[in-house]
Design a protein around this motif. Structure first.
Motif, short mmCIF file in Angstrom:
data_model
loop_
_atom_site.label_atom_id
_atom_site.label_comp_id
_atom_site.label_asym_id
_atom_site.label_seq_id
_atom_site.Cartn_x
_atom_site.Cartn_y
_atom_site.Cartn_z
N GLU A 56 -33.17 -11.62 -4.24
CA GLU A 56 -33.37 -12.85 -5.11
C GLU A 56 -34.13 -12.73 -6.35
O GLU A 56 -34.89 -13.55 -6.77
N ARG A 57 -34.38 -11.34 -6.69
CA ARG A 57 -35.38 -11.14 -7.59
C ARG A 57 -34.54 -11.25 -8.83
O ARG A 57 -33.52 -10.50 -9.23
N ALA A 58 -35.28 -11.66 -9.87
CA ALA A 58 -34.73 -11.62 -11.40
C ALA A 58 -35.09 -10.25 -12.05
O ALA A 58 -36.06 -9.63 -11.75
N GLN A 59 -34.23 -9.83 -12.98
CA GLN A 59 -34.36 -8.55 -13.82
C GLN A 59 -35.43 -8.83 -14.68
O GLN A 59 -35.63 -9.68 -15.41
N VAL A 60 -36.45 -8.00 -14.86
CA VAL A 60 -37.40 -7.95 -15.88
C VAL A 60 -36.73 -7.96 -17.34
O VAL A 60 -35.74 -7.11 -17.34
N PRO A 61 -37.16 -8.76 -18.25
CA PRO A 61 -36.59 -8.73 -19.62
C PRO A 61 -36.94 -7.33 -20.53
O PRO A 61 -37.74 -6.61 -19.69
N ASP A 62 -36.53 -7.17 -21.46
CA ASP A 62 -36.63 -6.07 -22.33
C ASP A 62 -38.09 -6.23 -22.78
O ASP A 62 -38.73 -7.33 -23.51
N SER A 147 -48.60 -12.50 -30.62
CA SER A 147 -47.85 -13.58 -30.74
C SER A 147 -47.29 -14.14 -29.53
O SER A 147 -46.45 -14.89 -29.53
N SER A 148 -47.48 -13.35 -28.46
CA SER A 148 -46.72 -13.62 -27.10
C SER A 148 -45.16 -13.82 -27.24
O SER A 148 -44.43 -14.29 -26.30
N LYS A 149 -44.55 -12.73 -28.20
CA LYS A 149 -42.96 -12.69 -28.32
C LYS A 149 -42.34 -11.92 -27.05
O LYS A 149 -41.43 -12.59 -26.64
N LEU A 150 -42.94 -11.16 -26.32
CA LEU A 150 -42.62 -10.27 -25.20
C LEU A 150 -42.61 -11.51 -24.14
O LEU A 150 -41.69 -11.40 -23.27
N ILE A 151 -43.62 -12.18 -24.12
CA ILE A 151 -43.78 -13.20 -23.10
C ILE A 151 -42.59 -14.29 -22.87
O ILE A 151 -42.12 -14.69 -21.94
N LEU A 152 -42.14 -14.46 -24.18
CA LEU A 152 -40.86 -15.43 -24.33
C LEU A 152 -39.67 -15.05 -23.92
O LEU A 152 -38.85 -15.92 -23.59
N ARG A 153 -39.62 -13.77 -23.49
CA ARG A 153 -38.33 -13.11 -23.11
C ARG A 153 -38.36 -13.37 -21.37
O ARG A 153 -37.06 -13.00 -20.84
N PHE A 154 -39.29 -13.66 -20.73
CA PHE A 154 -39.31 -14.15 -19.19
C PHE A 154 -38.43 -15.55 -19.16
O PHE A 154 -38.51 -16.28 -19.91
N ARG A 155 -37.25 -15.45 -18.18
CA ARG A 155 -36.38 -16.37 -18.18
C ARG A 155 -37.36 -17.67 -17.22
O ARG A 155 -38.05 -17.29 -16.26
N LYS A 156 -37.24 -18.96 -17.72
CA LYS A 156 -37.61 -20.02 -17.02
C LYS A 156 -37.18 -19.99 -15.55
O LYS A 156 -36.06 -19.88 -15.46
N GLY A 157 -37.92 -20.32 -14.60
CA GLY A 157 -37.67 -20.35 -13.31
C GLY A 157 -37.91 -18.99 -12.49
O GLY A 157 -37.39 -18.87 -11.29
#
Length: 200
Positions: A56-62, A147-157
């Motif tokens: 049920e786990r989401a892949q971590v983004p780049d 600028s938190s651009k890496l944080i933006l890569r996490f999918r909502k939910g």
């Protein structure tokens, strides 16, 4: 650099600003808010730690780029290890309180296939982040993300960082297994990592 290349980037910059503002609004609190159920596939425990079962786990983004120390880092290079991601800012009092706990546990678990990585956000001057690392003796790397651009890569939910500090535990397959949206004591940090460390 052409104007055509710059124009599409503007919404991303505005989006990053909105994320920084949202993180700052929820920053440095003693606790965080989170949700479970509702199709999100994660459960919020009484200790404030949200977890997701295997499958049920989401892949971590780049998550790659330059570190606070000026080196290149890609967390994908740690696949096969458990990665503990800590989102922090040098100006954040709870981040300062938890920093010695993270350094201690990082040293204790580095021989057990656990890699700690920080993500430094909302620090416009890298020297502030460097001073934080020096003051608290932080030896593991931190990606520099003003600028938190890496944080933006996490999918909502998904189990994404939504406050400063936030901590995520990524399993050996590169999937997000647990999250905390509050500063962690040494005991809580160890408790958060232990179930993932025990997985085969």
């Amino acid at each position: 650099m052409s104007a055509a290349w710059i124009r599409p980037r503007r919404p991303a910059v505005l989006g990053a600003g909105a994320v920084v503002a949202a993180l700052l609004l929820s920053a440095c609190g003693s606790g965080g808010t989170s949700g479970g159920g509702g199709g999100t596939n994660f459960v919020l425990g009484k200790d404030g730690i949200s977890t997701a079962e295997k499958g049920e786990r989401a892949q971590v983004p780049d998550l790659s780029g330059e570190t606070v120390a000026g080196k290149q880092l890609d967390i994908a290079s740690f696949k096969g290890k458990i990665v503990v991601l800590n989102v922090w800012g040098s100006w954040c009092a709870p981040c300062r309180a938890e920093a010695p706990n993270f350094e201690k546990v990082s040293k204790d678990l580095q021989g057990k296939g656990v890699q700690f990585v920080g993500i430094n956000v909302a620090d416009p001057q890298v020297r502030s982040a460097l001073a934080f690392e020096e003051q608290f003796g932080v030896t593991y790397p931190s990606l520099y993300d003003p600028s938190s651009k890496l944080i933006l890569r996490f999918r909502k939910g998904t189990l994404s960082p939504q406050a400063i500090p936030s901590t995520l535990v990524v399993d050996r397959e590169g999937k997000i297994a647990a999250r905390s949206l509050a500063a962690l004591s040494e005991e809580k940090l160890r408790k958060m990592i232990a179930p993932i460390l025990a997985e085969k």
